[in-house]
Design an enzyme around this catalytic site. Structure first.
Site, short mmCIF file in Angstrom:
data_model
loop_
_atom_site.label_atom_id
_atom_site.label_comp_id
_atom_site.label_asym_id
_atom_site.label_seq_id
_atom_site.Cartn_x
_atom_site.Cartn_y
_atom_site.Cartn_z
N GLY A 44 0.98 -1.25 0.10
CA GLY A 44 0.12 -0.06 -0.08
C GLY A 44 0.85 1.26 -0.03
N CYS A 45 1.73 1.25 0.67
CA CYS A 45 2.74 2.45 0.90
C CYS A 45 3.75 2.66 -0.51
CB CYS A 45 3.79 2.23 2.02
SG CYS A 45 2.73 2.18 3.52
#
Length: 154
Positions: A44-45
């Site tokens: 996600g990051c």
């Protein structure tokens, strides 16, 4: 106390991946997008950072400073920046004091386990140093594009 739009943004001075100090006070007069993310090199990051990267020229055209913040150390940030060719600074908040000041650090749950960590959130800080917009629990991949469009409305 929870931060609200219109409140003065909590001041900070943090080192970037290269050891340079970045402070909010020195950015007065500029609009700042300060985004908190849980960890370098996680799916996600990575999606969020790459979406900011892919739209970075549009942020620059609007004279917006983009800063990412996590509790990872400088070495981790350097690898993350190099791996994904990130053009903006990632700030080191190892003790999570800045994340805490912004209400972006606290109890999290994942797969039945509880732990303390940084929550994905973004703050738009106006040129006078006040909070212009607050985003909590953002969608990593879409958020940077949606935010860019919303900047015109602020």
């Amino acid at each position: 106390m929870t931060l609200q739009v219109g409140d003065p943004a909590p001041d900070f001075s943090l080192a970037d991946a290269d050891g340079n100090t970045v402070s909010l006070a020195e950015l007065k007069g500029k609009r700042v997008v300060l985004y908190f993310y849980p960890r370098d090199n996680t799916p996600g990051c990575m999606k969020e950072a790459c979406a900011f990267r892919d739209n970075y020229s549009a942020y620059q055209a609007k004279d917006v400073v983009v800063l990412g913040v996590s509790a990872d150390d400088a070495k981790s940030h350097q690898k993350f920046i190099a791996k994904h060719d990130l053009p903006f600074p990632l700030l080191v908040d190892e003790d999570a004091k800045v994340a805490t000041a912004y209400g972006s650090y606290g109890l999290k749950k994942f797969m039945g386990k509880e732990y303390m960590g940084i929550s994905r959130s973004t703050f738009v800080i106006d040129p006078d140093g006040c909070l212009e917009k607050i985003y909590r629990k953002v969608k990593a991949e879409k958020h940077p594009v949606e935010l860019l469009a919303e900047l015109d409305e602020l």
